[in-house]
Write an enzyme that holds these catalytic residues in place. Structure first.
Site, PDB file in Angstrom:
ATOM      1  N   ARG A 191      23.130  19.215  -1.934  1.00  0.00           N
ATOM      2  CA  ARG A 191      22.986  17.754  -1.810  1.00  0.00           C
ATOM      3  C   ARG A 191      23.387  17.070  -3.109  1.00  0.00           C
ATOM      4  O   ARG A 191      22.908  17.429  -4.181  1.00  0.00           O
ATOM      5  CB  ARG A 191      21.540  17.383  -1.466  1.00  0.00           C
ATOM      6  CG  ARG A 191      21.117  17.915  -0.114  1.00  0.00           C
ATOM      7  CD  ARG A 191      20.103  16.999   0.500  1.00  0.00           C
ATOM      8  NE  ARG A 191      19.472  17.614   1.654  1.00  0.00           N
ATOM      9  CZ  ARG A 191      18.624  16.981   2.461  1.00  0.00           C
ATOM     10  NH1 ARG A 191      18.311  15.710   2.205  1.00  0.00           N
ATOM     11  NH2 ARG A 191      18.087  17.584   3.481  1.00  0.00           N
TER      12      ARG A 191
ATOM     13  N   PRO B 205       0.841  -1.209   0.000  1.00  0.00           N
ATOM     14  CA  PRO B 205       0.000   0.000   0.000  1.00  0.00           C
ATOM     15  C   PRO B 205       0.875   1.258   0.000  1.00  0.00           C
ATOM     16  O   PRO B 205       1.785   1.386   0.816  1.00  0.00           O
ATOM     17  CB  PRO B 205      -0.785  -0.106   1.316  1.00  0.00           C
ATOM     18  CG  PRO B 205      -0.606  -1.509   1.786  1.00  0.00           C
ATOM     19  CD  PRO B 205       0.680  -2.004   1.204  1.00  0.00           C
ATOM     20  N   GLU B 206       0.590   2.144  -0.922  1.00  0.00           N
ATOM     21  CA  GLU B 206       1.282   3.428  -0.962  1.00  0.00           C
ATOM     22  C   GLU B 206       0.337   4.494  -0.401  1.00  0.00           C
ATOM     23  O   GLU B 206      -0.794   4.189  -0.030  1.00  0.00           O
ATOM     24  CB  GLU B 206       1.690   3.752  -2.413  1.00  0.00           C
ATOM     25  CG  GLU B 206       2.714   2.783  -2.990  1.00  0.00           C
ATOM     26  CD  GLU B 206       4.115   3.000  -2.428  1.00  0.00           C
ATOM     27  OE1 GLU B 206       4.346   4.032  -1.768  1.00  0.00           O
ATOM     28  OE2 GLU B 206       4.973   2.124  -2.621  1.00  0.00           O
TER      29      GLU B 206
END
Ligand SMILES: [Zn+2]
Length: 280
Positions: free
Chosen positions: A161, A2-3
């Site tokens: 980053r 499940p997302e």
């Protein structure tokens, strides 16, 4: 697995059946799921009225005055609201019994989880569970629970980053609930290569990415609305959503935009598919 859209659809499906109900008993058929189920679920939760069903990241919270039951569906978990006498199936690990609602006799909220990567935990009132501490903003939020999720936020956070932008967007401290499927689709929609260093993506392209993430998650939730009836069907197994995917899982197939074969590689131990021509 499940997302976020499945979890949000679960929340929307369950809320009308749970909100306002008193939990009358907790039946635990095993002491643990991924982690031990804390004593509060049996000792504090019964007698409490569920004031709201909330979602934070991929966690569901059943809020009561004493605290919140904190649920995660893990890899294979599902929740259904059923008549109390519904026969058990394999892997039905937990029942939360509910009081009757008008003419509707008391039902149970039943948690089924074959692989037991899900969890049922307790968050005392006024506290934030350690699993929820330090999470980034909700991708569908306009702010209000911390930083607003938008291009400016992503741009500012990503400066300096060097990690790939795909890894950056899947970091739950940056934004919650953007899983492997949705990040692949958002990067394709925004035309950004998943390999590009997060710190080298422009403010404008982060605005496009934030918009794409919102749109794609929102569309998945809208489509999920058609499965809501499954949450109160004894036979229904809430399925995961049919997706119309442009990139995810389509390595080697023609790019839907330019027709060149989609590339596939592993980034951060996750399969990644993108178009080397359309995504830069
Ligand atoms: Zn292409």
């Amino acid at each position: 697995m499940p997302e976020l859209p499945e979890v949000e659809t679960t929340r929307r499906g369950l809320a009308p059946h749970l909100e306002g109900r008193i939990v009358t008993a907790a039946t635990l058929r095993r002491p643990d799921l991924r982690w031990p189920i804390p004593a509060e679920i049996r000792e504090v939760l019964p007698g409490q009225r569920i004031a709201a069903v909330r979602r934070r990241a991929k966690y569901l919270l059943l809020d009561t005055a004493a605290g919140s039951a904190l649920l995660h569906l893990g890899m294979s978990g599902s929740l259904r609201v059923l008549p109390a006498d519904t026969p058990l199936r394999a892997h039905d690990h937990v029942d939360l019994a509910l009081d009757s609602a008008g003419a509707t006799p008391g039902r149970v909220l039943r948690f089924n989880d074959p692989r037991r990567f899900g969890c049922l935990l307790w968050q005392p009132a006024g506290e934030i569970h350690e699993l929820l501490a330090g999470l980034g903003p909700e991708p569908l939020s306009e702010g209000g629970d911390g930083a607003a999720f938008n291009g400016d936020y992503l741009f500012a956070l990503s400066r300096g980053r060097s990690a790939p932008v795909k890894t950056f967007l899947m970091d739950q401290r940056v934004v919650v609930g953007v899983g492997n499927i949705y990040v692949a689709e958002a990067l394709f929609a925004a035309g950004v290569s998943p390999l590009r260093a997060a710190g080298k993506v422009s403010r404008e392209r982060y605005a496009q990415l934030a918009a794409a993430i919102r749109t794609i998650l929102g569309q998945a939730i809208t489509r999920g609305g058609t499965t809501l009836r499954d949450f109160i069907s004894p036979d229904g197994a809430p399925g995961y959503f049919e997706q119309e995917l442009s990139a995810y899982g389509r390595g080697g197939e023609p790019c839907p935009r330019c027709g060149r074969p989609l590339k596939q590689a592993t980034i951060g131990q996750r399969a990644t598919v993108w178009c080397g021509h359309c995504q830069r």
